[in-house]
Design a protein around this motif. Structure first.
Motif, PDB file in Angstrom:
ATOM      1  N   LYS A 136      79.030  67.957  28.161  1.00 13.37           N
ATOM      2  CA  LYS A 136      78.550  67.622  26.815  1.00 13.37           C
ATOM      3  C   LYS A 136      78.658  68.875  25.969  1.00 13.37           C
ATOM      4  CE  LYS A 136      74.413  66.532  24.251  1.00 13.37           C
ATOM      5  NZ  LYS A 136      73.307  67.432  24.094  1.00 13.37           N
ATOM      6  N   ASN A 137      79.241  68.738  24.766  1.00 21.80           N
ATOM      7  CA  ASN A 137      79.331  69.873  23.848  1.00 21.80           C
ATOM      8  C   ASN A 137      79.508  69.379  22.420  1.00 21.80           C
ATOM      9  OD1 ASN A 137      82.213  69.298  24.730  1.00 21.80           O
ATOM     10  ND2 ASN A 137      82.564  70.743  23.065  1.00 21.80           N
ATOM     11  N   GLU A 138      79.316  70.291  21.484  1.00 24.06           N
ATOM     12  CA  GLU A 138      79.492  70.004  20.057  1.00 24.06           C
ATOM     13  C   GLU A 138      80.858  70.539  19.627  1.00 24.06           C
ATOM     14  OE1 GLU A 138      76.966  68.411  18.390  1.00 24.06           O
ATOM     15  OE2 GLU A 138      75.817  68.423  20.242  1.00 24.06           O
ATOM     16  N   ALA A 139      81.528  69.790  18.746  1.00 26.55           N
ATOM     17  CA  ALA A 139      82.846  70.194  18.256  1.00 26.55           C
ATOM     18  C   ALA A 139      83.020  69.727  16.819  1.00 26.55           C
ATOM     19  CB  ALA A 139      83.934  69.590  19.141  1.00 26.55           C
ATOM     20  N   SER A 140      84.033  70.273  16.152  1.00 28.21           N
ATOM     21  CA  SER A 140      84.366  69.843  14.796  1.00 28.21           C
ATOM     22  C   SER A 140      85.885  69.797  14.665  1.00 28.21           C
ATOM     23  CB  SER A 140      83.773  70.806  13.766  1.00 28.21           C
ATOM     24  OG  SER A 140      84.507  72.011  13.733  1.00 28.21           O
ATOM     25  N   GLN A 141      86.347  69.355  13.517  1.00 31.92           N
ATOM     26  CA  GLN A 141      87.793  69.331  13.262  1.00 31.92           C
ATOM     27  C   GLN A 141      88.368  70.747  13.287  1.00 31.92           C
ATOM     28  OE1 GLN A 141      89.710  66.660  12.852  1.00 31.92           O
ATOM     29  NE2 GLN A 141      88.161  65.084  12.650  1.00 31.92           N
ATOM     30  N   GLU A 142      87.566  71.719  12.855  1.00 27.96           N
ATOM     31  CA  GLU A 142      88.015  73.107  12.740  1.00 27.96           C
ATOM     32  C   GLU A 142      87.831  73.913  14.021  1.00 27.96           C
ATOM     33  OE1 GLU A 142      89.452  74.543   9.971  1.00 27.96           O
ATOM     34  OE2 GLU A 142      89.471  72.514   9.147  1.00 27.96           O
ATOM     35  N   GLU A 143      86.796  73.595  14.794  1.00 34.31           N
ATOM     36  CA  GLU A 143      86.426  74.437  15.936  1.00 34.31           C
ATOM     37  C   GLU A 143      85.936  73.574  17.100  1.00 34.31           C
ATOM     38  OE1 GLU A 143      86.258  77.421  18.233  1.00 34.31           O
ATOM     39  OE2 GLU A 143      86.669  77.915  16.150  1.00 34.31           O
ATOM     40  N   CYS A 144      86.605  73.706  18.233  1.00 35.22           N
ATOM     41  CA  CYS A 144      86.202  72.947  19.429  1.00 35.22           C
ATOM     42  C   CYS A 144      85.014  73.587  20.144  1.00 35.22           C
ATOM     43  CB  CYS A 144      87.378  72.841  20.393  1.00 35.22           C
ATOM     44  SG  CYS A 144      88.698  71.780  19.784  1.00 35.22           S
ATOM     45  N   SER A 145      84.785  74.865  19.904  1.00 34.23           N
ATOM     46  CA  SER A 145      83.761  75.598  20.663  1.00 34.23           C
ATOM     47  C   SER A 145      82.522  75.902  19.821  1.00 34.23           C
ATOM     48  CB  SER A 145      84.353  76.889  21.210  1.00 34.23           C
ATOM     49  OG  SER A 145      84.825  77.691  20.147  1.00 34.23           O
ATOM     50  N   ILE A 146      82.006  74.909  19.117  1.00 33.50           N
ATOM     51  CA  ILE A 146      80.818  75.121  18.284  1.00 33.50           C
ATOM     52  C   ILE A 146      79.588  75.411  19.137  1.00 33.50           C
ATOM     53  CG2 ILE A 146      79.178  73.899  16.788  1.00 33.50           C
ATOM     54  CD1 ILE A 146      81.491  72.867  15.230  1.00 33.50           C
ATOM     55  N   SER A 147      79.502  74.783  20.295  1.00 33.40           N
ATOM     56  CA  SER A 147      78.320  74.975  21.146  1.00 33.40           C
ATOM     57  C   SER A 147      78.735  75.372  22.552  1.00 33.40           C
ATOM     58  CB  SER A 147      77.495  73.680  21.208  1.00 33.40           C
ATOM     59  OG  SER A 147      78.172  72.714  21.998  1.00 33.40           O
ATOM     60  N   ASP A 148      77.735  75.745  23.334  1.00 29.19           N
ATOM     61  CA  ASP A 148      77.957  75.932  24.761  1.00 29.19           C
ATOM     62  C   ASP A 148      78.289  74.570  25.368  1.00 29.19           C
ATOM     63  OD1 ASP A 148      77.370  78.634  24.627  1.00 29.19           O
ATOM     64  OD2 ASP A 148      75.263  78.354  25.159  1.00 29.19           O
ATOM     65  N   VAL A 149      78.785  74.585  26.585  1.00 33.86           N
ATOM     66  CA  VAL A 149      79.116  73.353  27.294  1.00 33.86           C
ATOM     67  C   VAL A 149      78.077  73.136  28.379  1.00 33.86           C
ATOM     68  CG1 VAL A 149      80.836  72.196  28.731  1.00 33.86           C
ATOM     69  CG2 VAL A 149      81.577  73.645  26.831  1.00 33.86           C
ATOM     70  N   ASP A 150      77.455  71.963  28.376  1.00 34.73           N
ATOM     71  CA  ASP A 150      76.571  71.563  29.466  1.00 34.73           C
ATOM     72  C   ASP A 150      77.432  70.835  30.490  1.00 34.73           C
ATOM     73  OD1 ASP A 150      74.302  72.514  28.118  1.00 34.73           O
ATOM     74  OD2 ASP A 150      74.033  70.615  27.070  1.00 34.73           O
ATOM     75  N   SER A 151      77.445  71.329  31.727  1.00 30.78           N
ATOM     76  CA  SER A 151      78.263  70.745  32.791  1.00 30.78           C
ATOM     77  C   SER A 151      77.364  70.228  33.900  1.00 30.78           C
ATOM     78  CB  SER A 151      79.220  71.791  33.368  1.00 30.78           C
ATOM     79  OG  SER A 151      80.081  72.288  32.376  1.00 30.78           O
ATOM     80  N   TYR A 152      77.685  69.038  34.394  1.00 33.12           N
ATOM     81  CA  TYR A 152      76.897  68.405  35.451  1.00 33.12           C
ATOM     82  C   TYR A 152      77.837  67.951  36.555  1.00 33.12           C
ATOM     83  CZ  TYR A 152      73.729  68.204  31.491  1.00 33.12           C
ATOM     84  OH  TYR A 152      72.966  68.525  30.389  1.00 33.12           O
ATOM     85  N   LEU A 153      77.680  68.520  37.738  1.00 31.74           N
ATOM     86  CA  LEU A 153      78.484  68.113  38.887  1.00 31.74           C
ATOM     87  C   LEU A 153      77.965  66.765  39.380  1.00 31.74           C
ATOM     88  CD1 LEU A 153      80.722  68.888  40.931  1.00 31.74           C
ATOM     89  CD2 LEU A 153      78.907  69.889  42.342  1.00 31.74           C
ATOM     90  N   VAL A 154      78.789  65.741  39.280  1.00 34.91           N
ATOM     91  CA  VAL A 154      78.398  64.386  39.681  1.00 34.91           C
ATOM     92  C   VAL A 154      78.664  64.180  41.166  1.00 34.91           C
ATOM     93  CG1 VAL A 154      78.843  61.926  39.309  1.00 34.91           C
ATOM     94  CG2 VAL A 154      78.854  63.507  37.368  1.00 34.91           C
ATOM     95  N   SER A 155      79.820  64.635  41.624  1.00 32.62           N
ATOM     96  CA  SER A 155      80.125  64.494  43.049  1.00 32.62           C
ATOM     97  C   SER A 155      81.167  65.520  43.465  1.00 32.62           C
ATOM     98  CB  SER A 155      80.621  63.089  43.381  1.00 32.62           C
ATOM     99  OG  SER A 155      81.929  62.896  42.891  1.00 32.62           O
ATOM    100  N   LYS A 156      81.133  65.814  44.737  1.00 39.63           N
ATOM    101  CA  LYS A 156      82.111  66.694  45.365  1.00 39.63           C
ATOM    102  C   LYS A 156      82.517  66.010  46.660  1.00 39.63           C
ATOM    103  CE  LYS A 156      82.622  71.130  47.638  1.00 39.63           C
ATOM    104  NZ  LYS A 156      81.948  72.291  48.172  1.00 39.63           N
ATOM    105  N   SER A 157      83.797  65.732  46.806  1.00 37.92           N
ATOM    106  CA  SER A 157      84.231  65.084  48.042  1.00 37.92           C
ATOM    107  C   SER A 157      85.119  66.037  48.819  1.00 37.92           C
ATOM    108  CB  SER A 157      84.975  63.777  47.741  1.00 37.92           C
ATOM    109  OG  SER A 157      86.172  64.035  47.055  1.00 37.92           O
ATOM    110  N   ASP A 158      84.758  66.235  50.063  1.00 31.67           N
ATOM    111  CA  ASP A 158      85.534  67.085  50.960  1.00 31.67           C
ATOM    112  C   ASP A 158      86.336  66.189  51.876  1.00 31.67           C
ATOM    113  OD1 ASP A 158      84.385  69.491  50.025  1.00 31.67           O
ATOM    114  OD2 ASP A 158      82.642  69.175  51.290  1.00 31.67           O
ATOM    115  N   ILE A 159      87.655  66.387  51.910  1.00 38.46           N
ATOM    116  CA  ILE A 159      88.457  65.594  52.818  1.00 38.46           C
ATOM    117  C   ILE A 159      88.441  66.177  54.229  1.00 38.46           C
ATOM    118  CG2 ILE A 159      89.950  64.693  51.006  1.00 38.46           C
ATOM    119  CD1 ILE A 159      92.087  66.681  52.063  1.00 38.46           C
ATOM    120  N   ASN A 160      88.017  67.440  54.335  1.00 39.55           N
ATOM    121  CA  ASN A 160      87.944  68.103  55.635  1.00 39.55           C
ATOM    122  C   ASN A 160      86.491  68.142  56.104  1.00 39.55           C
ATOM    123  OD1 ASN A 160      90.709  68.735  55.390  1.00 39.55           O
ATOM    124  ND2 ASN A 160      90.182  70.466  54.101  1.00 39.55           N
ATOM    125  N   TYR A 161      86.061  67.109  56.755  1.00 37.78           N
ATOM    126  CA  TYR A 161      84.654  67.053  57.209  1.00 37.78           C
ATOM    127  C   TYR A 161      84.386  68.080  58.259  1.00 37.78           C
ATOM    128  CZ  TYR A 161      85.191  62.462  55.097  1.00 37.78           C
ATOM    129  OH  TYR A 161      85.483  61.435  54.266  1.00 37.78           O
TER     130      TYR A 161
END
Length: 113
Positions: A88-113
């Motif tokens: 989630k972040n704020e952006a505008s037509q002029e600037e994509c980096s108006i705000s910090d980015v909130d990142s949420y890891l939803v899942s991580k899948s390991d194929i090598n158990y």
């Protein structure tokens, strides 16, 4: 049963996304890769960038030229593991980096158990 329903709904959400945004996915994507590396989840150099999947889930106009954008990224590393992240972040037509980015890891899948 409730868990299976949630998994199905989360899996179908990208298919149902009709959001139209500014196309500012590179800022949240790059900040999320740095966040994953700093958190010890995966090293940036181990990611296979060509396989990254990007879906804009929502774009909400907040002001004259201010938008909140929600992205769903699926990153893959060179071993085939996947990392699903919502941002989630704020952006505008002029600037994509108006705000910090909130990142949420939803899942991580390991194929090598």
């Amino acid at each position: 049963m409730k868990k299976n329903f949630s998994i199905i709904v989360l899996g179908l959400l990208p298919l149902l996304s009709f959001a139209k945004g500014l196309g500012c996915y590179s800022w949240p994507m790059n900040m999320t890769k740095a966040w994953m590396q700093n958190a010890g989840i995966v090293k940036i150099e181990n990611l296979n960038e060509s396989k990254t999947k990007i879906t804009l889930l929502a774009s909400e106009k907040k002001g004259k030229d201010l938008y909140t954008e929600i992205y769903h990224f699926i990153f893959f590393d060179k071993q085939g593991n996947s990392y699903q992240v919502i941002t989630k972040n704020e952006a505008s037509q002029e600037e994509c980096s108006i705000s910090d980015v909130d990142s949420y890891l939803v899942s991580k899948s390991d194929i090598n158990y």
